[in-house]
Design an enzyme around this catalytic site. Structure first.
Site, PDB file in Angstrom:
ATOM      1  N   LYS A 252       0.850  -1.193   0.000  1.00  0.00           N
ATOM      2  CA  LYS A 252       0.000   0.000   0.000  1.00  0.00           C
ATOM      3  C   LYS A 252       0.884   1.242   0.000  1.00  0.00           C
ATOM      4  CE  LYS A 252      -3.375   2.554   2.772  1.00  0.00           C
ATOM      5  NZ  LYS A 252      -4.129   2.633   4.047  1.00  0.00           N
ATOM      6  N   ASP A 257      -2.572  10.533   3.673  1.00  0.00           N
ATOM      7  CA  ASP A 257      -3.996  10.218   3.710  1.00  0.00           C
ATOM      8  C   ASP A 257      -4.729  11.190   4.624  1.00  0.00           C
ATOM      9  OD1 ASP A 257      -6.495   9.070   3.626  1.00  0.00           O
ATOM     10  OD2 ASP A 257      -5.990   7.423   4.993  1.00  0.00           O
ATOM     11  N   LYS A 264     -10.225  12.857   8.358  1.00  0.00           N
ATOM     12  CA  LYS A 264      -9.704  12.447   9.654  1.00  0.00           C
ATOM     13  C   LYS A 264      -9.685  13.640  10.605  1.00  0.00           C
ATOM     14  CE  LYS A 264      -6.516   8.985   7.723  1.00  0.00           C
ATOM     15  NZ  LYS A 264      -7.082   7.774   8.342  1.00  0.00           N
ATOM     16  N   ASP A 275       1.334   6.099   5.986  1.00  0.00           N
ATOM     17  CA  ASP A 275       0.352   5.213   5.364  1.00  0.00           C
ATOM     18  C   ASP A 275       0.915   4.510   4.128  1.00  0.00           C
ATOM     19  OD1 ASP A 275      -2.110   4.055   5.690  1.00  0.00           O
ATOM     20  OD2 ASP A 275      -3.208   5.554   4.529  1.00  0.00           O
ATOM     21  N   ASP A 334     -12.337   7.343   3.637  1.00  0.00           N
ATOM     22  CA  ASP A 334     -11.145   7.041   4.431  1.00  0.00           C
ATOM     23  C   ASP A 334     -10.837   5.538   4.427  1.00  0.00           C
ATOM     24  OD1 ASP A 334      -8.936   7.668   5.950  1.00  0.00           O
ATOM     25  OD2 ASP A 334      -9.999   7.556   7.865  1.00  0.00           O
ATOM     26  N   GLU A 336      -9.719   4.026   1.815  1.00  0.00           N
ATOM     27  CA  GLU A 336      -9.179   4.180   0.461  1.00  0.00           C
ATOM     28  C   GLU A 336      -8.134   3.133   0.103  1.00  0.00           C
ATOM     29  OE1 GLU A 336      -5.900   5.016   2.657  1.00  0.00           O
ATOM     30  OE2 GLU A 336      -7.887   5.840   3.074  1.00  0.00           O
ATOM     31  N   ARG A 338      -7.901  -0.069   0.412  1.00  0.00           N
ATOM     32  CA  ARG A 338      -8.378  -1.273  -0.274  1.00  0.00           C
ATOM     33  C   ARG A 338      -8.720  -0.983  -1.738  1.00  0.00           C
ATOM     34  NH1 ARG A 338     -12.718  -1.462   4.406  1.00  0.00           N
ATOM     35  NH2 ARG A 338     -10.899  -0.402   5.289  1.00  0.00           N
TER      36      ARG A 338
END
Length: 483
Positions: A252, A257, A264, A275, A334, A336, A338
């Site tokens: 990933k 993010d 968030k 992230d 959020d 995102e 996946r």
């Protein structure tokens, strides 16, 4: 870090000595003046040889750094050696030692494994993230000699292997620790290209036009809210041209993010440069695999992008197409990771023809809630492949715990307006992984959610505050044991 083996008959030019000992230690390992002081401290219970305990004893002006391995030899594992090594390296630098000689008490653990773990931590301890500090951290330690009476080529080789593992871990740590104004999709791709050129693996980078042409619409939906263009990174290491077996890694790569429109909190957003911990792990692993010249074939991909907010951002309620053909309803922007991973997985399966897939991702807060900062969550569709990964993680000292995939969970990721939803509900670490499983097309697959272990807010065990480099060693071990 220069780590070497010598026997006690060779001249050891050291200005400090390390002793890794059990409670019932071998007295012959300790010089008599130091032994007398140590015995007195233990008798008075002023010091113990519990795992990770440290005491510096002077013989004249020379420091002897004693580090405990625990009460019982039979309880020792490789992480005890890693912890003791970490404590020893830090103490040696505090004592301004430049050249350190070390004796490690024998145990049931093979010397090869023990010495490799020692070298790995000695090397990874050289990492300091002080790029932005006016006053840099000064480390005095430059050379470590392990004293061993029975030296052979195999032991010398594992020392080298431990060092290159530590180097791979440090690559990953630096990528994660750098702020998002330094590491964005473009600069992450540049680092991957630099490493490929330096260490011997091929790197291709796709930009928007190629990404769109491939049909990676879910990935592009996440990426389009940012002014930083997505970069899809493909790394190929060919160590065995005669084999069609290819191990696939997917990392990933969210270099930042915000959460998108499902934004968030300020506190939750502060560390979101991390992230891309999964991407950093697979890049670090590729560096170590290539440096070791393992006779295996490995392909790794990273869908690098940012999840930001603009007029072009995707929104809750949207329905996205994927490269794999299935549609996904957006319950929360959020969730995102996946979305980028499903297209990356489809790509590596269809276009790179990998035999099996490991995806590594800081995917869910639910993984942190389930296992804390001690272990990563795993989900799989193949018992045998998971057993291989489990053994790799054991040797690496990177804890995992496998989650169940009860068929009732399958219903939770379905949606009445689309094939799937990106918000399957609780248990979140499992339902998120099951979305990914929909795209592996029957290939053996292990998902590793490293949300709780990729970055530490305070020191934990032999991990310092900051990026951990978690995952590099497990991926390397998996590749090595595929030979």
């Amino acid at each position: 870090m220069n780590v070497q083996l010598k026997n006690s008959n060779e001249a050891l030019k050291s200005d400090g000595y390390g002793l890794l000992l059990f409670k019932d230690f071998d007295r012959s390992l300790v010089p008599e003046p130091v032994n007398q002081i140590l015995e007195e401290l233990l008798k008075k219970e002023a010091f113990s040889l519990n795992s990770g305990k440290v005491k510096v004893i002077y013989s004249g002006t020379t420091p002897y750094i004693v580090v405990g391995l625990g009460d019982k030899i039979e309880d020792l594992d490789l992480n005890d050696i890693r912890l003791a090594t970490d404590k020893l390296m830090k103490a040696a630098n505090e004592e301004k030692v430049a050249n350190l000689s070390v004796r490690i008490q024998r145990s049931h653990i093979e010397r090869a494994y023990a010495f490799r773990a020692f070298a790995e931590i000695a090397q990874s301890n050289t990492y300091q993230f002080d790029s932005f500090k006016s006053k840099k951290t000064q480390q005095t330690l430059v050379s470590v000699t392990i004293v061993e009476e029975e030296i052979n080529d195999a032991l010398i080789e594992v020392i080298s292997e431990g060092i290159l593992l530590g180097e791979g871990v440090n690559v990953a740590k630096k990528l994660v620790d750098e702020p998002s104004n330094v590491i964005n999709p473009e600069t992450l791709a540049k680092y991957a290209k630099q490493f490929g050129k330096e260490f011997g693996f091929e790197v291709d980078v796709f930009k928007e036009e190629k990404i769109e042409k491939l049909g990676m619409h879910a990935y592009m939906a996440v990426a389009r809210g940012s002014s930083n263009e997505p970069h899809f990174i493909v790394m190929r290491y060919v160590g065995d041209k005669s084999s069609k077996d290819i191990l696939g890694f997917v990392g990933k790569g969210l270099t930042y993010d915000t959460g998108g429109y499902s934004i968030k909190t300020a506190t939750g957003m502060e560390t979101m440069k991390t992230d891309m911990g999964g991407a950093a792990a697979v890049i670090g692993a590729m560096v170590s695999i290539a440096k070791a010249k393992l006779p295996v074939n490995v392909t790794a991909v990273v869908a690098a992008c940012e999840n930001s907010i603009s007029g072009d951002s995707y929104k809750p309620g949207d329905i996205l197409k994927t490269m794999g053909g299935k549609t996904i309803y957006i319950g929360n922007t959020d969730a995102e990771g996946r979305l980028t991973l499903v297209d990356a997985i489809t790509y590596i399966v269809r276009e790179e023809k990998v035999s099996c897939v490991v995806d590594m991702a800081t995917l869910t807060g639910a993984a942190l809630a389930a296992l804390g900062t001690v272990a990563a969550v795993t989900v799989t569709n193949d018992d045998n492949f998971h057993r291989s990964y489990e053994e790799a993680s054991r040797l690496a000292g990177e804890n995992i715990w496998r989650m169940p995939t009860f068929k009732e969970y399958d219903e939770q990721i379905k949606h009445h307006e689309a094939d799937l939803t990106n918000m399957g509900g609780q248990p979140g670490s499992i339902t998120a992984a099951l979305v990914l499983r929909e795209f592996v097309e029957g290939k053996p697959w292990v998902h590793v959610d490293i949300a709780g272990v990729a970055h530490y807010k305070k020191p934990q065990g032999y991990y310092a505050k900051g990026a951990s480099g978690y995952g590099v060693k497990s991926l390397y071990e998996l590749a090595k044991h595929r030979i």
